[in-house]
Write an enzyme that holds these catalytic residues in place. Structure first.
Site, short mmCIF file in Angstrom:
data_model
loop_
_atom_site.label_atom_id
_atom_site.label_comp_id
_atom_site.label_asym_id
_atom_site.label_seq_id
_atom_site.Cartn_x
_atom_site.Cartn_y
_atom_site.Cartn_z
N LYS A 124 0.71 -11.13 4.53
CA LYS A 124 1.01 -9.74 4.97
C LYS A 124 1.59 -10.01 6.39
O LYS A 124 1.27 -10.87 7.24
CB LYS A 124 -0.43 -8.81 5.19
CG LYS A 124 0.14 -7.49 5.51
CD LYS A 124 -1.26 -6.67 5.38
CE LYS A 124 -0.68 -5.26 6.07
NZ LYS A 124 -2.20 -4.33 5.64
N ASP A 161 10.73 -3.89 9.17
CA ASP A 161 11.21 -5.35 9.64
C ASP A 161 10.50 -6.39 8.82
O ASP A 161 10.72 -7.64 9.15
CB ASP A 161 11.01 -5.50 10.96
CG ASP A 161 9.67 -5.12 11.53
OD1 ASP A 161 8.99 -5.11 10.55
OD2 ASP A 161 9.05 -5.41 12.75
N ARG A 221 -4.52 -12.72 2.88
CA ARG A 221 -5.54 -11.93 2.42
C ARG A 221 -5.99 -12.41 0.97
O ARG A 221 -5.26 -12.70 0.25
CB ARG A 221 -4.71 -10.39 2.22
CG ARG A 221 -5.96 -9.40 1.62
CD ARG A 221 -5.44 -8.13 2.21
NE ARG A 221 -4.13 -7.32 1.51
CZ ARG A 221 -3.67 -6.29 1.86
NH1 ARG A 221 -4.11 -5.56 2.82
NH2 ARG A 221 -2.78 -5.69 1.02
N ASP A 249 -1.45 4.24 -3.33
CA ASP A 249 -0.86 2.86 -3.07
C ASP A 249 -1.99 2.02 -2.31
O ASP A 249 -2.14 0.98 -2.32
CB ASP A 249 0.24 2.70 -2.48
CG ASP A 249 0.51 3.27 -1.12
OD1 ASP A 249 0.40 4.75 -0.92
OD2 ASP A 249 0.75 2.75 0.19
N ASN A 250 -3.10 2.80 -1.47
CA ASN A 250 -3.97 1.89 -1.05
C ASN A 250 -5.41 2.17 -1.55
O ASN A 250 -6.35 2.15 -1.12
CB ASN A 250 -4.23 2.43 0.55
CG ASN A 250 -2.91 2.09 1.46
OD1 ASN A 250 -2.31 1.14 1.03
ND2 ASN A 250 -2.89 3.02 2.33
N ASP A 272 -6.45 -2.42 3.01
CA ASP A 272 -5.43 -1.94 4.35
C ASP A 272 -6.07 -1.26 5.11
O ASP A 272 -6.30 0.26 5.26
CB ASP A 272 -4.33 -0.96 3.40
CG ASP A 272 -2.95 -1.74 2.94
OD1 ASP A 272 -3.04 -2.94 3.26
OD2 ASP A 272 -2.26 -1.05 2.59
#
Ligand code: AMP
Ligand code: MG
Length: 510
Positions: A117, A129, A180, A256-257, A266
């Site tokens: 990540k 970014d 992770r 999505d988490n 997350d």
């Protein structure tokens, strides 16, 4: 002087996602880091994965953990996924700043994802970014370790490496890459991605892949898609019940988490509740309080309903009306049963926290009311959630003073304590337990040390602003022993000043 050769850095990758889900990712390489420096290596986890911790901590190991050297056998890729964020659907999110490196079989025979990540922009980065900052990555590490020590399923960080590169947020921050480890990175949003595109072939392969990874007993079962839905619902129900019983607020429970594995994932704008309040929200982006502490079970149910929707095309041809109706009915049953599943897990956890072992069916309702009234008392008196539970164990051991000290009116718990004592007496009669045993048992389920928000902020500020990792290491050591009563850790058990908590906000995605 002779250079000591670095011990071998060997990873036995086996990349089933890359193999089985073409169309579900983009192969991609991590961006190089100019000056990698190891901030923390999780040695126990390295060992669990069968990795050589000394090799990981060596220069070649750190270069690898920064993304500068891709280990042999890795197949780095950015996963595609969609997701409902705060209720609104985004058909394409995906790993904007993350990469799955590959999968390893750990010492217990479990398949684990290894992922970066903060390793640079990917085709899913949109405006981002692709980077991550030291503070939020160390936050993910310490929160994950705390949850793991509390016995709650979670992804964990193997390492955090500073990149030596600045990242630009509201100010300039030092950059970092986190590695992770997860049972998988499959999310509700992974299924939504293919369902939304009408790509039923890949959706089906994803379901088979998820079953092979998380519900192998369902493989080959003609009813396995509903089996998978039920299994995910069961894991998410158990997870959210555990969160509720330790006062954890995830903060951004988007689909999505929400994992298929049932692991917490997350750690963005998350926090632990201090003065008990079901309405507690700390996230700076959660304006409507959608993900408030007390809403989490309902949100988890909503997320399971989104998974059910995504799976429906696999169990009924869209133009077979009768089949669709039957499938919707069955999916609705799973979703409607979700609150009861949370409740069962929540109540079992509360009973253990109350020090009760025996629950005849006739007692279950009374125990639920006892727990509810306890929580109502804590809320009314704004008592610290964690300490109140922990000090109830002291009461069991015969010392009421520490619990009473949590209340402005020290007599406030009297009536409730009388009811609880009567219930304990009945429990002892049924189980032959005694007070000493009860207190010890309660101290094994009611933590003393959680990652207190003010201490997390203090540790991250020292690491990020002053490159001083000592407060972080101390905090990490403390949260890894949440149930131990060690006077040396007293500072880690203390709540923040209420002025701190009142203003506390957490920030997402940085
Ligand atoms: P999160 O809020 O961390 O769950 O991320 C939501 C989505 O935003 C995911 O698709 C992430 O990959 C993406 N994302 C978050 N931060 C960045 C970033 N700095 N650069 C690129 N993508 C990001
Ligand atoms: Mg996410």
């Amino acid at each position: 002087m002779t250079e000591i050769a670095a011990p071998a850095l060997h990873f036995a990758f086996d990349n089933s996602y890359a193999r089985e889900l073409p169309g579900g990712y983009v192969a991609w390489q991590p961006a190089p880091a100019p000056a990698p420096a190891l901030l923390h290596l999780n040695r126990d986890l390295a060992d669990e994965l069968g990795l050589d911790a000394d090799a990981l901590a060596s220069n070649p190991g750190v270069a690898m953990l920064a993304g500068n050297v891709v280990p042999e056998g890795a197949a780095p890729l950015a996963q595609a996924y969609a997701g409902h964020q705060f209720g609104g659907f985004s058909p394409q999110l995906g790993d904007g700043r993350a990469l799955l490196l590959g999968e390893l079989i750990d010492r217990h025979g479990r398949r684990r994802d290894l992922a970066f990540k903060g390793s640079g922009r990917t085709p899913f980065a949109r405006g981002g970014d692709g980077k991550a900052a030291v503070g939020p990555m160390l936050r993910e590490l310490v929160l994950g370790e705390a949850m793991h020590a509390l016995g709650i399923p979670t992804t964990r960080a193997l390492a955090v490496v500073a990149t030596g590169e600045p990242v630009y947020r509201d100010r300039v921050l030092p950059g970092a890459v986190l590695t992770r480890v997860a049972a998988s990175h499959l999310r509700v949003g992974s299924f939504q991605y293919f369902a939304a595109r009408g790509d039923l072939d890949t959706l089906r392969r994803l379901a088979e892949h998820a079953i092979a990874r998380h519900d192998l007993a369902l493989a080959g079962d003609p009813d396995r898609v509903f089996g998978l839905l039920g299994a995910v619902a069961g894991r998410q129900a158990a997870l959210v019940a555990q969160w509720m019983n330790v006062g954890f607020i995830h903060g951004v429970m988007n689909t999505d988490n929400t994992t298929i594995s049932g692991e917490t994932i997350d750690y963005g704008p998350c926090a632990f509740v201090e003065a008990y309040d079901p309405g507690a929200v700390f996230s700076s982006i959660d304006h409507g309080g959608r993900y408030a502490f007390g809403n989490q079970p309902q949100v988890a149910r909503w997320n399971i309903a989104r998974l059910a929707e995504a799976l429906l095309p696999l169990v009924a041809e869209p133009d077979d009306e009768a089949a669709v109706r039957r499938a919707v009915e069955r999916a609705t049953e799973v979703v409607d049963a979700f609150p009861a599943r949370v409740d069962t897990a929540l109540r079992a956890g509360q009973r253990a926290k109350l020090g009760l072992r025996h629950a005849a069916p006739a007692e279950a309702d009374g125990d639920a009311a006892l727990a509810d009234d306890w929580l109502a008392l804590l809320q009314r008196e704004r008592a610290d959630f964690t300490l109140a539970w922990r000090r109830l164990a002291d009461v069991a051991a015969g010392d009421e003073a520490p619990l009473r000290a949590l209340f402005a009116d020290t007599r406030a718990p009297d009536a409730w304590l009388a009811r609880w004592r009567a219930r304990c007496t009945a429990d002892d009669a049924a189980t032959g337990a005694d007070a000493v045993e009860r207190a010890a048992r309660m101290r094994r389920v009611n933590p003393l040390v959680i990652p207190r928000n003010h201490l997390v902020e203090e540790a991250l500020a020292a690491a990020s602003d002053d490159a001083d990792l000592a407060p972080f290491e101390h905090l990490l050591a403390a949260v890894r022993r949440p149930f131990d009563d060690d006077p040396a850790l007293a500072r880690y058990a203390e709540p923040a000043a209420s002025a701190f908590t009142a203003c506390y906000r957490t920030f997402c995605g940085t």
